[in-house]
Design a protein around this motif. Structure first.
Motif, mmCIF file in Angstrom:
data_model
loop_
_atom_site.group_PDB
_atom_site.id
_atom_site.type_symbol
_atom_site.label_atom_id
_atom_site.label_comp_id
_atom_site.label_asym_id
_atom_site.label_seq_id
_atom_site.Cartn_x
_atom_site.Cartn_y
_atom_site.Cartn_z
ATOM 1 N N ILE A 45 7.354 3.322 1.303
ATOM 2 C CA ILE A 45 6.353 4.271 1.800
ATOM 3 C C ILE A 45 5.676 4.985 0.633
ATOM 4 O O ILE A 45 4.453 5.150 0.604
ATOM 5 C CB ILE A 45 7.010 5.297 2.740
ATOM 6 C CG1 ILE A 45 7.516 4.600 4.007
ATOM 7 C CG2 ILE A 45 6.024 6.407 3.118
ATOM 8 C CD1 ILE A 45 8.359 5.472 4.902
ATOM 9 N N MET A 46 6.473 5.382 -0.346
ATOM 10 C CA MET A 46 5.936 6.084 -1.509
ATOM 11 C C MET A 46 4.961 5.196 -2.282
ATOM 12 O O MET A 46 3.891 5.641 -2.696
ATOM 13 C CB MET A 46 7.086 6.531 -2.429
ATOM 14 C CG MET A 46 6.651 7.422 -3.577
ATOM 15 S SD MET A 46 8.066 7.857 -4.641
ATOM 16 C CE MET A 46 9.172 8.604 -3.451
ATOM 17 N N THR A 47 5.324 3.935 -2.437
ATOM 18 C CA THR A 47 4.509 3.013 -3.221
ATOM 19 C C THR A 47 3.175 2.721 -2.554
ATOM 20 O O THR A 47 2.117 2.813 -3.190
ATOM 21 C CB THR A 47 5.263 1.682 -3.445
ATOM 22 O OG1 THR A 47 6.492 1.951 -4.140
ATOM 23 C CG2 THR A 47 4.426 0.708 -4.250
ATOM 24 N N ILE A 48 3.203 2.373 -1.260
ATOM 25 C CA ILE A 48 1.948 2.012 -0.589
ATOM 26 C C ILE A 48 1.076 3.245 -0.349
ATOM 27 O O ILE A 48 -0.152 3.137 -0.286
ATOM 28 C CB ILE A 48 2.200 1.252 0.731
ATOM 29 C CG1 ILE A 48 3.019 2.090 1.715
ATOM 30 C CG2 ILE A 48 2.879 -0.066 0.463
ATOM 31 C CD1 ILE A 48 3.240 1.388 3.047
ATOM 32 N N THR A 49 1.703 4.418 -0.258
ATOM 33 C CA THR A 49 0.918 5.646 -0.126
ATOM 34 C C THR A 49 0.244 5.989 -1.446
ATOM 35 O O THR A 49 -0.938 6.345 -1.486
ATOM 36 C CB THR A 49 1.803 6.817 0.327
ATOM 37 O OG1 THR A 49 2.402 6.500 1.581
ATOM 38 C CG2 THR A 49 0.975 8.087 0.490
ATOM 39 N N ALA A 50 0.983 5.877 -2.538
ATOM 40 C CA ALA A 50 0.418 6.163 -3.859
ATOM 41 C C ALA A 50 -0.741 5.222 -4.180
ATOM 42 O O ALA A 50 -1.699 5.610 -4.852
ATOM 43 C CB ALA A 50 1.500 6.050 -4.925
#
Length: 300
Positions: free
Chosen positions: A116-121
């Motif tokens: 989630i953190m990666t695709i949001t960033a």
């Protein structure tokens, strides 16, 4: 005789024996390097094919902790048709496979959070649908967009009674460190209490209690007993904006939408729809919310 001369001599003998002998000789001596080269060529082919055929994201939604896991590809195809998205030029992703615990974490939870953190960033994630415990976790970390930035007052009023608010005072307390200071001060007070309980109690009463927001305060304002509690549908209470210092509409409760009623995807819990703050496809995100209401069972 030199080694090279010997090899040439062997080649001449093989050629005289015909094509089959040449193939047999080649296989005996070169099968391992040939296999390696072939495997590398196949890998390179598929790598290049995937790199050239991968489409940019046209919309990306994630359904976390759904009790049933509908086929995300079917939903993506149906939504793309509903929204008029050309799937030949962009990719539509509806990820229904993710689960996340906000209590005790395991390796899978960490992996989900990292994803989630990666695709949001990267600015790829557009919509998150989740139960209250997960939704609150990400809302308190400023993942959700203020819906007033995308909807007029009239448009937002269509969802009256289903609008999910968070208090901006909570977000500010987390951002400026007041919440963290409260947690650490409570911890240090407990340690000092074993040495001097009276002094510790006085300090707690006169100091941090007035200036910071405690874990219990946040939970109360969120309408849940603890930040990690999984709230069942029977125990769910929509946070009251009138009880907040700075109410911000960040989500829509979609329990009664045609999609949720037809599929029972979040049976027993309350799904909340939110748009990610740095979404690159806000028009499609609003369209996906409308799709939840207009969904027909026969479409998928």
């Amino acid at each position: 005789m030199a080694v090279s001369d010997d090899i040439k001599k062997q080649h001449k003998k093989v050629r005289k024996k015909g094509f089959k002998a040449m193939v047999s000789y080649f296989w005996d001596y070169y099968k391992v390097p040939t296999a390696i080269v072939l495997m590398a060529a196949v890998f390179l082919f598929f790598l290049i094919r995937d790199m050239t055929s991968t489409l940019p994201y046209g919309f990306y939604a994630m359904m976390i902790n759904s009790t049933l896991h509908p086929d995300g590809n079917d939903i993506a195809d149906d939504f793309a048709q509903y929204a008029g998205i050309d799937t030949q030029s962009v990719d539509v992703i509806i990820d229904t496979s993710q689960s996340l615990s906000t209590g005790t974490y395991n390796t899978y939870d960490v992996s989900t959070q990292e994803k989630i953190m990666t695709i949001t960033a990267a600015g790829d994630l557009d919509v998150m649908i989740a139960d209250q415990s997960v939704f609150e976790q990400y809302a308190r970390n400023s993942y959700m967009m203020d819906l007033r930035e995308l909807m007029s007052e009239e448009e937002l009023n269509k969802y009256d009674g289903y609008i999910y608010y968070i208090d901006g005072a909570i977000l500010k307390a987390i951002e400026d460190g007041t919440y963290e200071e409260s947690s650490s001060e409570d911890s240090s007070s407990s340690e000092e209490g074993s040495f001097d309980s009276d002094n510790s109690s006085d300090t707690s009463d006169s100091g941090s209690a007035e200036d910071s927001i405690s874990d219990q305060d946040i939970s109360y304002m969120l309408g849940i007993s603890t930040p990690s509690t999984i709230v069942t549908e029977d125990n769910f209470v929509l946070p009251d904006p009138d009880a907040m210092e700075d109410p911000i509409p960040i989500g829509i409760v979609i329990t009664d939408t045609a999609y949720m009623q037809s599929t029972q995807t979040y049976e027993g819990v309350v799904p909340i729809f939110g748009i990610i703050a740095n979404s690159s496809h806000t028009d499609e995100a609003i369209k996906f919310l409308e799709y939840m209401y207009d969904y027909t069972q026969d479409a998928v």
